[in-house]
Every structure is written in C-alpha cells, then in structure tokens.
Design a protein around this motif. Structure first.
Motif, mmCIF file in Angstrom:
data_model
loop_
_atom_site.group_PDB
_atom_site.id
_atom_site.type_symbol
_atom_site.label_atom_id
_atom_site.label_comp_id
_atom_site.label_asym_id
_atom_site.label_seq_id
_atom_site.Cartn_x
_atom_site.Cartn_y
_atom_site.Cartn_z
ATOM 1 N N LEU A 14 0.833 -1.206 0.000
ATOM 2 C CA LEU A 14 0.000 0.000 0.000
ATOM 3 C C LEU A 14 0.862 1.249 0.000
ATOM 4 C CD1 LEU A 14 -2.868 -1.005 2.457
ATOM 5 C CD2 LEU A 14 -3.095 -0.549 0.015
ATOM 6 N N TYR A 15 1.951 1.231 0.784
ATOM 7 C CA TYR A 15 2.823 2.403 0.819
ATOM 8 C C TYR A 15 3.468 2.641 -0.544
ATOM 9 C CZ TYR A 15 6.740 5.454 1.747
ATOM 10 O OH TYR A 15 7.641 6.477 1.687
ATOM 11 N N LEU A 16 3.904 1.561 -1.191
ATOM 12 C CA LEU A 16 4.627 1.710 -2.460
ATOM 13 C C LEU A 16 3.711 2.057 -3.629
ATOM 14 C CD1 LEU A 16 7.123 -1.296 -2.196
ATOM 15 C CD2 LEU A 16 7.639 1.133 -1.891
ATOM 16 N N PHE A 17 2.499 1.511 -3.642
ATOM 17 C CA PHE A 17 1.688 1.580 -4.854
ATOM 18 C C PHE A 17 0.330 2.275 -4.693
ATOM 19 C CE2 PHE A 17 4.198 -2.422 -5.067
ATOM 20 C CZ PHE A 17 5.053 -2.053 -6.094
ATOM 21 N N ALA A 18 -0.165 2.424 -3.478
ATOM 22 C CA ALA A 18 -1.527 2.935 -3.305
ATOM 23 C C ALA A 18 -1.588 4.442 -3.557
ATOM 24 C CB ALA A 18 -2.048 2.620 -1.905
ATOM 25 N N ASN A 19 -2.631 4.853 -4.269
ATOM 26 C CA ASN A 19 -2.901 6.279 -4.415
ATOM 27 C C ASN A 19 -4.028 6.669 -3.455
ATOM 28 O OD1 ASN A 19 -5.197 5.203 -5.596
ATOM 29 N ND2 ASN A 19 -4.562 5.673 -7.687
ATOM 30 N N GLN A 20 -4.476 7.909 -3.533
ATOM 31 C CA GLN A 20 -5.495 8.394 -2.594
ATOM 32 C C GLN A 20 -6.797 7.594 -2.667
ATOM 33 O OE1 GLN A 20 -6.220 12.596 -2.837
ATOM 34 N NE2 GLN A 20 -7.998 12.547 -1.520
ATOM 35 N N PRO A 21 -7.383 7.342 -3.850
ATOM 36 C CA PRO A 21 -8.631 6.566 -3.889
ATOM 37 C C PRO A 21 -8.490 5.155 -3.307
ATOM 38 C CG PRO A 21 -8.291 7.719 -5.966
ATOM 39 C CD PRO A 21 -7.022 7.858 -5.188
ATOM 40 N N ILE A 22 -7.353 4.511 -3.556
ATOM 41 C CA ILE A 22 -7.168 3.152 -3.032
ATOM 42 C C ILE A 22 -7.129 3.164 -1.509
ATOM 43 C CG2 ILE A 22 -5.501 1.262 -2.835
ATOM 44 C CD1 ILE A 22 -4.835 1.652 -5.764
ATOM 45 N N LEU A 23 -6.407 4.112 -0.921
ATOM 46 C CA LEU A 23 -6.352 4.190 0.540
ATOM 47 C C LEU A 23 -7.730 4.480 1.123
ATOM 48 C CD1 LEU A 23 -2.991 6.006 1.364
ATOM 49 C CD2 LEU A 23 -3.647 3.651 1.875
ATOM 50 N N ILE A 24 -8.493 5.337 0.476
ATOM 51 C CA ILE A 24 -9.840 5.636 0.978
ATOM 52 C C ILE A 24 -10.709 4.378 0.930
ATOM 53 C CG2 ILE A 24 -11.967 6.911 0.478
ATOM 54 C CD1 ILE A 24 -10.253 9.274 -0.365
ATOM 55 N N ILE A 25 -10.580 3.609 -0.151
ATOM 56 C CA ILE A 25 -11.340 2.359 -0.257
ATOM 57 C C ILE A 25 -10.937 1.398 0.861
ATOM 58 C CG2 ILE A 25 -11.659 0.279 -1.663
ATOM 59 C CD1 ILE A 25 -11.463 2.104 -4.132
ATOM 60 N N VAL A 26 -9.636 1.315 1.146
ATOM 61 C CA VAL A 26 -9.165 0.434 2.228
ATOM 62 C C VAL A 26 -9.728 0.896 3.574
ATOM 63 C CG1 VAL A 26 -7.136 -0.332 3.514
ATOM 64 C CG2 VAL A 26 -7.078 -0.261 1.013
ATOM 65 N N TYR A 27 -9.696 2.211 3.828
ATOM 66 C CA TYR A 27 -10.259 2.739 5.079
ATOM 67 C C TYR A 27 -11.739 2.362 5.209
ATOM 68 C CZ TYR A 27 -6.154 5.865 5.334
ATOM 69 O OH TYR A 27 -4.888 6.386 5.404
ATOM 70 N N ILE A 28 -12.499 2.591 4.134
ATOM 71 C CA ILE A 28 -13.944 2.322 4.173
ATOM 72 C C ILE A 28 -14.210 0.831 4.364
ATOM 73 C CG2 ILE A 28 -16.078 2.386 2.822
ATOM 74 C CD1 ILE A 28 -15.030 4.954 1.503
ATOM 75 N N TYR A 29 -13.453 0.007 3.636
ATOM 76 C CA TYR A 29 -13.656 -1.441 3.726
ATOM 77 C C TYR A 29 -13.397 -1.936 5.150
ATOM 78 C CZ TYR A 29 -12.734 -6.430 3.198
ATOM 79 O OH TYR A 29 -12.738 -7.785 3.352
ATOM 80 N N LEU A 30 -12.268 -1.498 5.739
ATOM 81 C CA LEU A 30 -11.944 -1.965 7.085
ATOM 82 C C LEU A 30 -12.955 -1.464 8.103
ATOM 83 C CD1 LEU A 30 -10.057 -3.602 8.802
ATOM 84 C CD2 LEU A 30 -8.599 -1.593 9.087
ATOM 85 N N ALA A 31 -13.392 -0.206 7.952
ATOM 86 C CA ALA A 31 -14.399 0.334 8.871
ATOM 87 C C ALA A 31 -15.692 -0.477 8.789
ATOM 88 C CB ALA A 31 -14.665 1.802 8.563
ATOM 89 N N ALA A 32 -16.103 -0.822 7.567
ATOM 90 C CA ALA A 32 -17.328 -1.607 7.390
ATOM 91 C C ALA A 32 -17.180 -2.993 8.012
ATOM 92 C CB ALA A 32 -17.660 -1.734 5.899
ATOM 93 N N VAL A 33 -16.018 -3.623 7.796
ATOM 94 C CA VAL A 33 -15.778 -4.944 8.380
ATOM 95 C C VAL A 33 -15.829 -4.885 9.903
ATOM 96 C CG1 VAL A 33 -14.030 -6.732 8.726
ATOM 97 C CG2 VAL A 33 -14.471 -5.848 6.430
ATOM 98 N N MET A 34 -15.219 -3.867 10.478
ATOM 99 C CA MET A 34 -15.182 -3.754 11.939
ATOM 100 C C MET A 34 -16.569 -3.493 12.517
ATOM 101 S SD MET A 34 -12.087 -4.475 12.411
ATOM 102 C CE MET A 34 -11.909 -4.203 14.163
ATOM 103 N N VAL A 35 -17.377 -2.713 11.816
ATOM 104 C CA VAL A 35 -18.747 -2.463 12.298
ATOM 105 C C VAL A 35 -19.559 -3.753 12.267
ATOM 106 C CG1 VAL A 35 -20.924 -1.304 11.762
ATOM 107 C CG2 VAL A 35 -18.782 -0.015 11.708
ATOM 108 N N VAL A 36 -19.423 -4.508 11.172
ATOM 109 C CA VAL A 36 -20.153 -5.787 11.080
ATOM 110 C C VAL A 36 -19.699 -6.731 12.184
ATOM 111 C CG1 VAL A 36 -20.519 -7.844 9.668
ATOM 112 C CG2 VAL A 36 -20.617 -5.572 8.623
ATOM 113 N N ARG A 37 -18.378 -6.833 12.388
ATOM 114 C CA ARG A 37 -17.849 -7.691 13.453
ATOM 115 C C ARG A 37 -18.384 -7.273 14.812
ATOM 116 N NH1 ARG A 37 -12.908 -10.415 13.307
ATOM 117 N NH2 ARG A 37 -12.230 -9.298 15.176
ATOM 118 N N THR A 38 -18.491 -5.974 15.026
ATOM 119 C CA THR A 38 -18.962 -5.459 16.318
ATOM 120 C C THR A 38 -20.391 -5.897 16.593
ATOM 121 O OG1 THR A 38 -17.487 -3.543 16.234
ATOM 122 C CG2 THR A 38 -19.460 -3.357 17.609
#
Length: 358
Positions: free
Chosen positions: A24-48
């Motif tokens: 992610l550090y080497l290749f991710a741009n702004q949209p990719i990082l935002i998608i990763v943030y959203i995906y992880l947040a959604a996963v954590m909410v579902v897990r909760t």
C-alpha cells in the motif's frame, strides 16, 4: 500508559500483513487508501454487531469507527496527497497514512481486553504520560526495526513484491478454487505406505518470493511445512500457491518446489502413528480433494478461515494431526507457524530423519 501500549502491541501483524502494508505504501494512491479505510471500517462495524458486546459498547465502537474513518480520509486528502511531488515530507506522511489503517484494530483490541463490557478511549493524560524508560524501550525497538530493515534489503525487493502482487488474483480466501488436483495414483502411493507407521513433517526454506518476504518479519529461516506419508517424500503434500501449475490450495509437492534459491533447505522429521491414524489422514485428504480447497491468504493476517478447507500450510498440517489425535502441542490451528512443529515439541515426539540442501 503501559496498558495503552500493551493494547496496541497486542495486535500482531504477521508476514502477509506487513507485505500488504508495504505494498500500500509503495503503490496505493489516494482513492485506493480511501477504499481500504472504508472497507476496514465496514468490516469492523459488522464484526462489532455480530459479537457478544453489550449494546452501549456496540454503539460506542460504531461511532468510534465512523469518526476514525472521517479522520483518516481527511488526513490523507488534506495533509498527505496535496504534498505529493513537491515536498519530501510526503513520504513520512504517507507512512503514517498507511499505519493508521491499523487504528480500528487497536480500538477493538482495547475493548475486548476490557472483558467486552467497558468502552473508552485513553484520556489525554494517559496518552501524554510516557516515562523515560518507555522512551528508551521505544528507541531500542526503533533501532531493532532499522537493523531488520537493513537486513531485509535484498529480500523485500521490487521483484518479490511484483511477483506476489501478480499472483494475488489467482487466490481466493472465501471460496474453493482447487478441485481434484490429487490423482488416484497419489492415493495409491499413500495407501502403499500404511506399513510404515510414521507420518513425516518437512519444514522448509524454499526461497520463494513469499517465503523470503515473510522471513523478514518472522525472523525465521523456515517458513513452509509439508506432510508426507513416506520417508522419501514421494507423497509430500501441503497447502501452497500451486507453483503456477495448479490453483492455490491443497497440492502435492515435488523436491523441485523447494529449490527456488541457492541454499534452500529442507528438514525432515518422523512422527510415530498407528496405521489407523495414518489411514484417517489419507481419507481426510481425499475428502478435501473432492470437496475443494483454497489457500488461506487472509488467514496469514486474521488467523481465521471463511470455510473449513481454506487453510495455509501450517494450519493444514496441524489440523490433520489434531483430527487424527496425534498433535503433540496445543494451539489454535490458525496461530500455528511452520517452526512451531519443531519448537513446540517439548515431549520429543519427533525424530529427526535428515536434511536436504539444494
């Protein structure tokens, strides 16, 4: 403050987790990082909401994940990527932008460590109270990390990262993609070994791109384990990437598979079993071969499997031993590493057979 640090340190990032962060550090741009943030947040909410949290804790965690998501997006949108191309500060800022991906995991750990009953974040006073001893320990850890990075220069190469990223589309961590790659000839050979009341474990240092990069973070020389029914390893099998021939999952292996760099090596151990236990393992492998399998890529990070036959190498070998009643140490199968088969042999159940060097 020690508790706060311990909560953060309790999130153990395994080999593939570090690899994904580096990628992610080497290749991710702004949209990719935002998608990763959203995906992880959604996963954590579902897990909760699926977990056995009290309702106030669920509401608190959901609110915290939402707030963290907003802060993450604001940080990379306002601070990090506007500096790209003109400021040297962009590079350390992007490192921070990748690291904060882990913050939701720390928040969940903070809650579960408190018996899933109380939800709170550390106060400003707690966060600010850092002793000189803690600073010294942090400096020591940083120095150790820098030494590791220097040693890893050749292993964490662009070529290795490229190889692994190109291989990722072949994998699935949620469905079976490997069906029937083991032939009748394989099972005939396995059945022919029933007179030899041993199973054989082969712990290897293959030199593959994944093995090389994982070794940087595990600091272990051997990062793959296989199971065989004969001493000469003609029936050797494990979960692997298929070596670009078969789909990732449970596949037979050959000695050529282990020779992917100069100095690659293989340690072979025998484990006494009954003929019935050995036949049970053969039958179980036959069942997996018919049902299907896949390599548990996400399990290298999360230690969980979406389906029973989705595993990684050490998870597979330990699960076979456990189901056959011959496991000689007690761990969760998703937490077992290849070297644990040697290091956890406190009762000396294994007998060293031989070493192969390539």
């Amino acid at each position: 403050m020690n508790d706060v640090i311990n909560y953060f340190q309790s999130i153990r990032i395994r080999g593939l987790g570090w690899l994904l962060l580096i990628s992610l550090y080497l290749f991710a741009n702004q949209p990719i990082l935002i998608i990763v943030y959203i995906y992880l947040a959604a996963v954590m909410v579902v897990r909760t909401w699926l977990a056995q949290f009290p309702r106030p804790a669920k509401l608190g965690l959901t609110a915290a994940y939402g707030l963290l998501l907003a802060l993450q997006i604001i940080f990379i949108s306002v601070v990090v990527f506007p500096m790209r191309g003109w400021s040297p500060v962009y590079f350390p800022a992007k490192i921070l932008g990748v690291i904060i991906i882990l913050v939701p995991l720390w928040v969940e750990r903070f809650v579960t460590t408190n018996n899933q009953t109380v939800f709170y974040l550390p106060t400003v006073e707690e966060a600010a109270t850092v002793s000189f001893d803690e600073l010294r320990q942090s400096a020591d850890k940083l120095s150790d990390l820098m030494n590791t990075a220097a040693e890893a220069k050749d292993k964490v190469s662009v070529a290795h990262v490229k190889t692994i990223l190109e291989d990722l589309p072949r994998h699935s961590s949620v469905r079976y993609i490997n069906h029937g790659t083991l032939t009748n000839a394989y099972f005939d050979a396995a059945d022919a070994t029933l007179g030899d009341t041993n199973l054989y474990l082969a712990v290897s240092n293959t030199g593959s791109a994944a093995s090389e990069m994982i070794s940087v973070f595990t600091r272990k020389q051997f990062n793959h384990v296989s199971l065989a029914f004969d001493r000469d390893l003609e029936t050797i099998i494990s979960y692997n990437g298929g070596d670009n021939v078969y789909p990732p999952g449970m596949n037979a292996e050959t000695l050529e598979f282990f020779h992917q760099k100069a100095g690659a090596s293989l340690l072979v151990y025998s484990l006494p079993v009954t003929a019935a236990q050995k036949e049970f393992v053969i039958d179980k492998i036959d069942e997996i071969n018919r049902e299907g399998s896949a390599y548990n890529m996400l399990g290298l990070v999360s230690k969980h499997s979406a389906k029973p036959n989705i595993m990684f190498c050490s998870q597979f070998v330990y699960k076979m031993l456990k189901m056959a009643g011959v496991a000689y140490f007690d761990m969760k199968d998703g937490a077992v590493r290849p070297t644990d088969f040697i290091e956890q042999d406190y009762y000396k159940k294994l007998k060293f057979e031989y070493e192969l060097k390539f």
